[in-house]
Scaffold this motif. Sequence first.
Motif, PDB file in Angstrom:
ATOM      1  N   ALA A  12       8.187  -5.086 -14.502  1.00  0.00           N
ATOM      2  CA  ALA A  12       7.647  -3.818 -14.032  1.00  0.00           C
ATOM      3  C   ALA A  12       6.483  -4.066 -13.083  1.00  0.00           C
ATOM      4  N   VAL A  13       6.144  -3.030 -12.311  1.00  0.00           N
ATOM      5  CA  VAL A  13       5.031  -3.111 -11.375  1.00  0.00           C
ATOM      6  C   VAL A  13       4.133  -1.888 -11.599  1.00  0.00           C
ATOM      7  N   ALA A  14       2.821  -2.101 -11.572  1.00  0.00           N
ATOM      8  CA  ALA A  14       1.867  -1.007 -11.743  1.00  0.00           C
ATOM      9  C   ALA A  14       1.768  -0.206 -10.443  1.00  0.00           C
ATOM     10  N   VAL A  34      11.526  -0.781  -7.223  1.00  0.00           N
ATOM     11  CA  VAL A  34      10.776  -0.304  -6.055  1.00  0.00           C
ATOM     12  C   VAL A  34       9.969  -1.434  -5.436  1.00  0.00           C
ATOM     13  N   ARG A  35       9.569  -1.213  -4.191  1.00  0.00           N
ATOM     14  CA  ARG A  35       8.621  -2.081  -3.494  1.00  0.00           C
ATOM     15  C   ARG A  35       7.415  -1.202  -3.167  1.00  0.00           C
ATOM     16  N   THR A  36       6.236  -1.598  -3.627  1.00  0.00           N
ATOM     17  CA  THR A  36       5.041  -0.803  -3.339  1.00  0.00           C
ATOM     18  C   THR A  36       4.658  -0.979  -1.880  1.00  0.00           C
ATOM     19  N   LEU A  37       4.150   0.074  -1.297  1.00  0.00           N
ATOM     20  CA  LEU A  37       3.652   0.021   0.072  1.00  0.00           C
ATOM     21  C   LEU A  37       2.131   0.021  -0.002  1.00  0.00           C
ATOM     22  N   PRO A  38       1.459  -0.895   0.682  1.00  0.00           N
ATOM     23  CA  PRO A  38       0.004  -1.009   0.571  1.00  0.00           C
ATOM     24  C   PRO A  38      -0.704   0.299   0.918  1.00  0.00           C
ATOM     25  N   MET A  39      -1.723   0.634   0.106  1.00  0.00           N
ATOM     26  CA  MET A  39      -2.511   1.843   0.346  1.00  0.00           C
ATOM     27  C   MET A  39      -3.642   1.542   1.327  1.00  0.00           C
ATOM     28  N   ASN A  40      -4.070   0.276   1.393  1.00  0.00           N
ATOM     29  CA  ASN A  40      -5.063  -0.144   2.389  1.00  0.00           C
ATOM     30  C   ASN A  40      -4.678  -1.542   2.856  1.00  0.00           C
ATOM     31  N   GLY A  41      -5.368  -2.063   3.809  1.00  0.00           N
ATOM     32  CA  GLY A  41      -5.001  -3.341   4.412  1.00  0.00           C
ATOM     33  C   GLY A  41      -5.139  -4.549   3.506  1.00  0.00           C
ATOM     34  N   ASP A  42      -5.872  -4.416   2.402  1.00  0.00           N
ATOM     35  CA  ASP A  42      -6.129  -5.555   1.519  1.00  0.00           C
ATOM     36  C   ASP A  42      -5.004  -5.811   0.524  1.00  0.00           C
ATOM     37  N   GLU A  43      -4.156  -4.835   0.288  1.00  0.00           N
ATOM     38  CA  GLU A  43      -3.128  -4.964  -0.741  1.00  0.00           C
ATOM     39  C   GLU A  43      -1.870  -5.625  -0.194  1.00  0.00           C
ATOM     40  N   ILE A  44      -1.092  -6.188  -1.109  1.00  0.00           N
ATOM     41  CA  ILE A  44       0.205  -6.748  -0.735  1.00  0.00           C
ATOM     42  C   ILE A  44       1.291  -5.907  -1.393  1.00  0.00           C
ATOM     43  N   SER A  45       2.484  -5.958  -0.834  1.00  0.00           N
ATOM     44  CA  SER A  45       3.617  -5.242  -1.423  1.00  0.00           C
ATOM     45  C   SER A  45       4.111  -6.003  -2.639  1.00  0.00           C
ATOM     46  N   LEU A  46       4.438  -5.260  -3.692  1.00  0.00           N
ATOM     47  CA  LEU A  46       4.980  -5.841  -4.908  1.00  0.00           C
ATOM     48  C   LEU A  46       6.310  -5.187  -5.207  1.00  0.00           C
ATOM     49  N   GLU A  47       7.201  -5.914  -5.872  1.00  0.00           N
ATOM     50  CA  GLU A  47       8.483  -5.355  -6.299  1.00  0.00           C
ATOM     51  C   GLU A  47       8.550  -5.368  -7.808  1.00  0.00           C
ATOM     52  N   GLY A  48       9.134  -4.306  -8.366  1.00  0.00           N
ATOM     53  CA  GLY A  48       9.302  -4.243  -9.806  1.00  0.00           C
ATOM     54  C   GLY A  48       9.956  -2.946 -10.220  1.00  0.00           C
ATOM     55  N   TRP A  49      10.227  -2.824 -11.516  1.00  0.00           N
ATOM     56  CA  TRP A  49      10.892  -1.648 -12.070  1.00  0.00           C
ATOM     57  C   TRP A  49       9.860  -0.645 -12.547  1.00  0.00           C
ATOM     58  N   VAL A  50      10.150   0.644 -12.311  1.00  0.00           N
ATOM     59  CA  VAL A  50       9.287   1.736 -12.771  1.00  0.00           C
ATOM     60  C   VAL A  50      10.151   2.866 -13.304  1.00  0.00           C
ATOM     61  N   PRO A  51       9.623   3.675 -14.237  1.00  0.00           N
ATOM     62  CA  PRO A  51      10.371   4.843 -14.694  1.00  0.00           C
ATOM     63  C   PRO A  51      10.562   5.829 -13.535  1.00  0.00           C
ATOM     64  N   ALA A  52      11.764   6.305 -13.356  1.00  0.00           N
ATOM     65  CA  ALA A  52      12.070   7.215 -12.248  1.00  0.00           C
ATOM     66  C   ALA A  52      11.268   8.510 -12.327  1.00  0.00           C
ATOM     67  N   CYS A  53      10.883   8.922 -13.540  1.00  0.00           N
ATOM     68  CA  CYS A  53      10.162  10.184 -13.694  1.00  0.00           C
ATOM     69  C   CYS A  53       8.773  10.141 -13.061  1.00  0.00           C
ATOM     70  N   TYR A  54       8.264   8.962 -12.713  1.00  0.00           N
ATOM     71  CA  TYR A  54       6.962   8.846 -12.070  1.00  0.00           C
ATOM     72  C   TYR A  54       7.045   9.048 -10.555  1.00  0.00           C
TER      73      TYR A  54
END
Length: 143
Positions: A12-14, A34-54
């Motif tokens: 999973a990914v937070a 999912v693959r997270t998209l960075p909210m600011n320039g310092d973050e990296i993209s992460l991949e992981g499973w999340v509940p669809a209801c979120y």
Amino acid sequence: MDFKPMGSDEEAVAMKEGQMVEVIDASKPRRWLVRTLPMNGDEISLEGWVPACYLEKSTAFDTLSSYVVTEAELDPKELEATQNREAIVKELVETEEDFAKDMQYVVENYYKQMDNPRLPKEFRDRKGSVFGNFKDICDFHNK
């Protein structure tokens, strides 16, 4: 609502509320990759499973796979029930992990000592009747 995976869920990914994600695999009805998209320039993209209801479909992008982490569209009773279930599952996982560690401690500190040649033969001969299949059960819980 932020999503924080349980400690035992390594796949999973937070995510934070309002964070954009790209859905990679939505073939499972309750859990999406999912693959997270960075909210600011310092973050990296992460991949992981999340509940669809979120997740909620984003209108900010034209792609079919852009979603935003959001509060689930549940009535307060359903939301409370979901949170209670998540807390119970988290507690079950944590107590199982503690149980497995305790069993491993017994194997390391008592079970293995039964093979010690300095231990009287009468004790060594009773290893099977004292421990039975304890080591097999321990190995199962520690997989």
